[in-house]
Design a protein around this motif. Sequence first.
Motif, PDB file in Angstrom:
ATOM      1  N   VAL A 201      33.726  51.841  38.621  1.00  0.00           N
ATOM      2  CA  VAL A 201      32.776  51.970  37.510  1.00  0.00           C
ATOM      3  C   VAL A 201      31.839  50.780  37.601  1.00  0.00           C
ATOM      4  CG1 VAL A 201      32.506  52.132  35.001  1.00  0.00           C
ATOM      5  CG2 VAL A 201      34.522  53.119  36.118  1.00  0.00           C
ATOM      6  N   ALA A 202      30.552  51.068  37.931  1.00  0.00           N
ATOM      7  CA  ALA A 202      29.616  49.984  38.226  1.00  0.00           C
ATOM      8  C   ALA A 202      29.495  49.001  37.070  1.00  0.00           C
ATOM      9  CB  ALA A 202      28.245  50.570  38.563  1.00  0.00           C
ATOM     10  N   GLY A 203      29.481  49.523  35.851  1.00  0.00           N
ATOM     11  CA  GLY A 203      29.336  48.658  34.683  1.00  0.00           C
ATOM     12  C   GLY A 203      30.440  47.623  34.583  1.00  0.00           C
ATOM     13  N   VAL A 204      31.587  47.963  35.099  1.00  0.00           N
ATOM     14  CA  VAL A 204      32.723  47.039  35.069  1.00  0.00           C
ATOM     15  C   VAL A 204      32.735  46.185  36.339  1.00  0.00           C
ATOM     16  CG1 VAL A 204      35.254  46.856  34.954  1.00  0.00           C
ATOM     17  CG2 VAL A 204      34.055  48.640  33.652  1.00  0.00           C
ATOM     18  N   ASP A 205      32.617  46.818  37.485  1.00  0.00           N
ATOM     19  CA  ASP A 205      32.722  46.079  38.754  1.00  0.00           C
ATOM     20  C   ASP A 205      31.623  45.017  38.904  1.00  0.00           C
ATOM     21  OD1 ASP A 205      34.892  47.594  39.420  1.00  0.00           O
ATOM     22  OD2 ASP A 205      33.774  49.025  40.659  1.00  0.00           O
ATOM     23  N   ASP A 206      30.462  45.260  38.271  1.00  0.00           N
ATOM     24  CA  ASP A 206      29.333  44.334  38.456  1.00  0.00           C
ATOM     25  C   ASP A 206      29.314  43.197  37.459  1.00  0.00           C
ATOM     26  OD1 ASP A 206      28.604  46.011  40.442  1.00  0.00           O
ATOM     27  OD2 ASP A 206      26.877  46.890  39.417  1.00  0.00           O
ATOM     28  N   THR A 207      30.101  43.292  36.373  1.00  0.00           N
ATOM     29  CA  THR A 207      29.964  42.259  35.337  1.00  0.00           C
ATOM     30  C   THR A 207      31.286  41.697  34.818  1.00  0.00           C
ATOM     31  OG1 THR A 207      29.952  43.932  33.604  1.00  0.00           O
ATOM     32  CG2 THR A 207      27.794  43.264  34.466  1.00  0.00           C
ATOM     33  N   ALA A 208      32.412  42.343  35.108  1.00  0.00           N
ATOM     34  CA  ALA A 208      33.651  41.951  34.429  1.00  0.00           C
ATOM     35  C   ALA A 208      34.268  40.675  35.018  1.00  0.00           C
ATOM     36  CB  ALA A 208      34.666  43.084  34.517  1.00  0.00           C
ATOM     37  N   VAL A 209      34.682  39.837  34.084  1.00  0.00           N
ATOM     38  CA  VAL A 209      35.432  38.637  34.456  1.00  0.00           C
ATOM     39  C   VAL A 209      36.649  38.568  33.543  1.00  0.00           C
ATOM     40  CG1 VAL A 209      35.439  36.113  34.523  1.00  0.00           C
ATOM     41  CG2 VAL A 209      33.380  37.380  35.182  1.00  0.00           C
ATOM     42  N   TYR A 210      37.820  38.595  34.148  1.00  0.00           N
ATOM     43  CA  TYR A 210      39.058  38.474  33.371  1.00  0.00           C
ATOM     44  C   TYR A 210      39.545  37.035  33.442  1.00  0.00           C
ATOM     45  CZ  TYR A 210      39.467  43.533  32.910  1.00  0.00           C
ATOM     46  OH  TYR A 210      39.251  44.838  32.595  1.00  0.00           O
ATOM     47  N   LEU A 211      39.856  36.476  32.253  1.00  0.00           N
ATOM     48  CA  LEU A 211      40.371  35.112  32.179  1.00  0.00           C
ATOM     49  C   LEU A 211      41.662  35.111  31.382  1.00  0.00           C
ATOM     50  CD1 LEU A 211      37.088  33.179  31.205  1.00  0.00           C
ATOM     51  CD2 LEU A 211      38.141  33.288  33.480  1.00  0.00           C
ATOM     52  N   ASN A 212      42.456  34.087  31.595  1.00  0.00           N
ATOM     53  CA  ASN A 212      43.621  33.887  30.734  1.00  0.00           C
ATOM     54  C   ASN A 212      43.105  33.680  29.312  1.00  0.00           C
ATOM     55  OD1 ASN A 212      45.659  32.194  29.243  1.00  0.00           O
ATOM     56  ND2 ASN A 212      46.807  32.660  31.140  1.00  0.00           N
ATOM     57  N   ILE A 213      43.804  34.251  28.328  1.00  0.00           N
ATOM     58  CA  ILE A 213      43.283  34.244  26.955  1.00  0.00           C
ATOM     59  C   ILE A 213      43.062  32.815  26.433  1.00  0.00           C
ATOM     60  CG2 ILE A 213      45.552  34.382  25.804  1.00  0.00           C
ATOM     61  CD1 ILE A 213      44.116  36.364  23.799  1.00  0.00           C
ATOM     62  N   ARG A 214      43.886  31.884  26.881  1.00  0.00           N
ATOM     63  CA  ARG A 214      43.725  30.507  26.382  1.00  0.00           C
ATOM     64  C   ARG A 214      42.428  29.900  26.924  1.00  0.00           C
ATOM     65  NH1 ARG A 214      48.842  31.609  26.396  1.00  0.00           N
ATOM     66  NH2 ARG A 214      49.167  31.333  28.623  1.00  0.00           N
ATOM     67  N   ALA A 215      42.130  30.180  28.181  1.00  0.00           N
ATOM     68  CA  ALA A 215      40.888  29.689  28.760  1.00  0.00           C
ATOM     69  C   ALA A 215      39.685  30.349  28.089  1.00  0.00           C
ATOM     70  CB  ALA A 215      40.867  29.971  30.260  1.00  0.00           C
ATOM     71  N   ALA A 216      39.825  31.636  27.808  1.00  0.00           N
ATOM     72  CA  ALA A 216      38.722  32.376  27.182  1.00  0.00           C
ATOM     73  C   ALA A 216      38.454  31.869  25.768  1.00  0.00           C
ATOM     74  CB  ALA A 216      39.064  33.864  27.163  1.00  0.00           C
ATOM     75  N   ARG A 217      39.524  31.527  25.057  1.00  0.00           N
ATOM     76  CA  ARG A 217      39.349  31.011  23.682  1.00  0.00           C
ATOM     77  C   ARG A 217      38.486  29.746  23.682  1.00  0.00           C
ATOM     78  NH1 ARG A 217      42.165  33.504  19.890  1.00  0.00           N
ATOM     79  NH2 ARG A 217      44.103  34.593  20.368  1.00  0.00           N
TER      80      ARG A 217
END
Lengths: 401, 232
Positions: A201-217
């Motif tokens: 899914v281009a919308g996801v593959d081109d922009t998604a970044v997954y981080l550990n929730i603590r880092a994201a907070r």
Amino acid sequence: MLYSFKIATRYLTANRGQSLLLVLGVAVGVYVFVFMSALIGGLAVLLIDRTVGSIAHVVVEPADRDPTSLLDDRNGTLIAVLKSSQQRSTLQSAEAYLPILESSPHVRVVVGKVLGNGFMLKGEAVAPVQITGLEARDISAIANIEANLVAGSTDLMLGTAVIGKGLADTLGIGVGQSLVIRSERAIEQSVTVGGIFEIGVAGVDDTAVYLNIRAARVLLDLPEGLSRYEIKLDDLQQSRIAAADIAGRTGLKATAWQDQNAQLLEGLSAQARSGDLIKGFALVTIVIGVASALLLSTYRRQSEIGIMRAMGARRGFVVLVFVLQGAFIGLAGGLLGAGLGYLSLLPFPPPEATSGAGLPVDYRQGAYGAAILLTLLGAIAAAIWPAYSASRVDPVKAIGP
Amino acid sequence: MSDDALVEVSGLTKDYTEGETVTRVLKGVELQVSRGELVALLGPSGSGKSTLLNILGTLMRPTLGELSILGETLIGADDEVLTEFRNRHIGFVFQAHLLLPDFTALENVMFPAAARHGRERREDKVRASELLDRVGLSDRRDFLASRLSGGQKQRVAVARSLMNAPELVLADEPTGNLDRESADQVMKLLTEINSEDRTGFLISTHDEKIAARCRRQIYMVDGKVADDRQQS
């Protein structure tokens, strides 16, 4: 045994070749019906699986902060139309909702997420990104990142990021390389790419970044609360019911996947209508085939019908003989067509288990019962005109010299 | 009306309409037949014999006149009533035997009873077997009708006409398609049944020898009864 039943079967067995051809003709129509049901159903399964397989079935967010009425209803109502808020929409006390969500019917898994936007920077290259912070164990709970990993791993440790392949290509980076993420809150953080995925899914593959929730907070300046809960159900068709149930129990805004994918549903609906049309044509063909064959039979057996009437057979008896013939043909053709359909569709793997190549037929959606029942009813309906015609045969003309 | 009356016909008229042409086939037929009578109906082709039999058999409605069989006035009765009456009280033997070709001799004989009850009852099967035995065809009971000879078929048709023990049997040229030997056998059968069961027979024929075996001969000419002779 009913006597009309005996005569009907005797007539059919007396001309085995003709009856067999007729049953085969009906069976072909039923086969088309079953195949179209399996194909349209399989296509729907494939499309839904490919689309919904990577998204949440229900999304739970804070309720909209609707403006309140400023005047009494009796005197007319003045509504404040300002709906946006300067505040971020977050689920404060999110933990309190978790047991309610997990105990809701059909809920398989609940994932809490913090979400935000930002940019990923690598040297002079900059790319906009959607930041998702979640517990490391939940990374594949909604979209199956693990199964679609093309490099690295999905271990979400502090300081690592799992990103889409399109994004990695844009920035020209690979696993183990470091870069900087700048959030919408203008907070920067240095991360190392731990894994790269591609879910298609281009919308996801081109922009998604997954981080550990603590880092994201830290990055999103959200020390507590969640942006949303995402839920997977054990039956995705129950999404609207589950969403309504959750909204009722929590007071939060719960949105089913169907309400976020109206175009997909519209497409599936149009596809289903096309399939119904083809199935309808197959049924019409069956009805015309049975009616014409039985009508010919009434002409051919006119003299015998005349004998029966002369011997005291009532009109209703003659009608029953021909309607039963239609019913037998419909039932035999229906069973044969549905059986052949089932056997020929059985080797096809379920669409969700295929790569999408080949025919996405789903043998589970052959609508065998409906095919048999509709064929039976259609054949009976088809027999009514010939049967009525037979019952009106004038015995004197039929048996006359 | 006498208690012994089987058929009473008065002023019976039948018109056939073809386009704008109306042809009067029966022109006021007067006829009385008593129970147990064996009557031959003679006359040239086109004299109205078959039409009269069809009306007496409730297969056709007259244009005018009165018709009473077994004391029941049948003019104006609806189709269901006539069908029921025909099944219970009237047997038919046709020139072309008219059996159901895909059914055995036994099944053909049983048909009137099975159509009446909606199923094949054990007692009907026994009676059908007895009737086949009576017409000398017990060894052909399981033969398909299409595999029987002309004479055998006609004897099956006679057995079938008696299945519901009717008071009246209408036979339209029953020996017309048979050789002399078979015709004699069939006529012998009809006369035996008539004398043993007191079943009334009205037999249409061109054959004077066949007619001579009946105690009464009715001659039809041009749609009317021209002569009515009773043998002593």
